[in-house]
Design a protein around this motif. Structure first.
Motif, PDB file in Angstrom:
ATOM      1  N   ASP A  48       0.827  -1.202   0.000  1.00  0.00           N
ATOM      2  CA  ASP A  48       0.000   0.000   0.000  1.00  0.00           C
ATOM      3  C   ASP A  48       0.864   1.255   0.000  1.00  0.00           C
ATOM      4  OD1 ASP A  48      -2.261  -1.569   0.060  1.00  0.00           O
ATOM      5  OD2 ASP A  48      -2.630  -1.295   2.198  1.00  0.00           O
ATOM      6  N   GLU A  49       1.921   1.248   0.795  1.00  0.00           N
ATOM      7  CA  GLU A  49       2.811   2.404   0.874  1.00  0.00           C
ATOM      8  C   GLU A  49       3.491   2.646  -0.469  1.00  0.00           C
ATOM      9  OE1 GLU A  49       6.952   3.453   3.035  1.00  0.00           O
ATOM     10  OE2 GLU A  49       5.374   2.676   4.344  1.00  0.00           O
ATOM     11  N   THR A  50       3.929   1.590  -1.135  1.00  0.00           N
ATOM     12  CA  THR A  50       4.577   1.712  -2.444  1.00  0.00           C
ATOM     13  C   THR A  50       3.625   2.343  -3.449  1.00  0.00           C
ATOM     14  OG1 THR A  50       6.044  -0.152  -2.005  1.00  0.00           O
ATOM     15  CG2 THR A  50       5.664   0.392  -4.315  1.00  0.00           C
ATOM     16  N   VAL A  51       2.392   1.864  -3.495  1.00  0.00           N
ATOM     17  CA  VAL A  51       1.382   2.426  -4.394  1.00  0.00           C
ATOM     18  C   VAL A  51       1.107   3.880  -4.022  1.00  0.00           C
ATOM     19  CG1 VAL A  51      -1.041   2.283  -5.101  1.00  0.00           C
ATOM     20  CG2 VAL A  51       0.346   0.206  -4.979  1.00  0.00           C
ATOM     21  N   ASP A  52       0.967   4.161  -2.732  1.00  0.00           N
ATOM     22  CA  ASP A  52       0.679   5.525  -2.286  1.00  0.00           C
ATOM     23  C   ASP A  52       1.781   6.496  -2.705  1.00  0.00           C
ATOM     24  OD1 ASP A  52      -1.677   4.623  -1.145  1.00  0.00           O
ATOM     25  OD2 ASP A  52      -0.888   4.608   0.908  1.00  0.00           O
ATOM     26  N   VAL A  53       3.033   6.092  -2.539  1.00  0.00           N
ATOM     27  CA  VAL A  53       4.160   6.948  -2.910  1.00  0.00           C
ATOM     28  C   VAL A  53       4.153   7.202  -4.419  1.00  0.00           C
ATOM     29  CG1 VAL A  53       6.697   7.051  -3.076  1.00  0.00           C
ATOM     30  CG2 VAL A  53       5.614   6.335  -0.940  1.00  0.00           C
ATOM     31  N   ARG A  99       1.666   6.943  -6.521  1.00  0.00           N
ATOM     32  CA  ARG A  99       0.469   7.715  -6.886  1.00  0.00           C
ATOM     33  C   ARG A  99       0.658   9.191  -6.518  1.00  0.00           C
ATOM     34  NH1 ARG A  99      -3.848   4.381  -5.249  1.00  0.00           N
ATOM     35  NH2 ARG A  99      -4.058   3.667  -7.381  1.00  0.00           N
ATOM     36  N   ALA A 100       1.166   9.459  -5.323  1.00  0.00           N
ATOM     37  CA  ALA A 100       1.366  10.847  -4.878  1.00  0.00           C
ATOM     38  C   ALA A 100       2.369  11.569  -5.773  1.00  0.00           C
ATOM     39  CB  ALA A 100       1.833  10.867  -3.420  1.00  0.00           C
TER      40      ALA A 100
END
Length: 148
Positions: free
Chosen positions: A24-29, A31-32
């Motif tokens: 989730d953190e990888t995707v969030d980074v 995406r941001a």
């Protein structure tokens, strides 16, 4: 239930949640930073397998970040970590199963909204891209624009 079994179950659950949180953190980074999508030097050019002219960063239905080249379903690679360095370089750790290696790729954003690779190095610290240039020929990496 014995203490050993409880400890083992707790460890398994923690590992599952930690892996999910990391994904989730990888995707969030990514995406941001604005990475999710398809990128190419020429979005109107057809994809040619193995050329790497069109790259996509996609989120799978399972919530994992992948890197795909040339719309090739056999060239899908897991992005296992992402971070943004203080200079705003996005650094991705990409597992390449076909090449049996893991590579770290640094990407910068250009003033016109494109992206380009600054470095690409293996676990053995061998570079294919260094300082925004291909090691093999010294040419600068291309600027890729977002398609669609």
């Amino acid at each position: 239930m014995s203490q050993i079994v409880r400890t083992l179950l707790a460890t398994i659950l923690f590992t599952c949640f930690a892996a999910a949180a990391s994904a989730d953190e990888t995707v969030d980074v990514a995406r941001a930073w604005g990475l999710i999508g398809t990128w190419a030097a020429d979005c109107s050019a057809p994809a040619v397998k193995g050329r790497g002219a069109i790259i996509s960063y996609e989120v799978t239905p399972a919530g994992r970040l992948i890197y795909r080249r040339d719309h090739d379903p056999s060239d899908v690679n897991a992005v296992t970590k992402a971070r943004i360095d203080p200079d705003q370089t996005l650094v991705l750790l990409i597992m390449l199963p076909k090449a049996k290696q893991t590579r770290e790729n640094g990407i910068t954003r250009t003033s016109d909204g494109g992206i380009r690779s600054l470095f690409n190095r293996g676990e053995d610290n061998s570079y294919t891209i260094r300082d925004g240039r291909f090691v093999a020929n010294g040419n600068p990496t291309p600027v890729l624009g977002k398609c669609g």
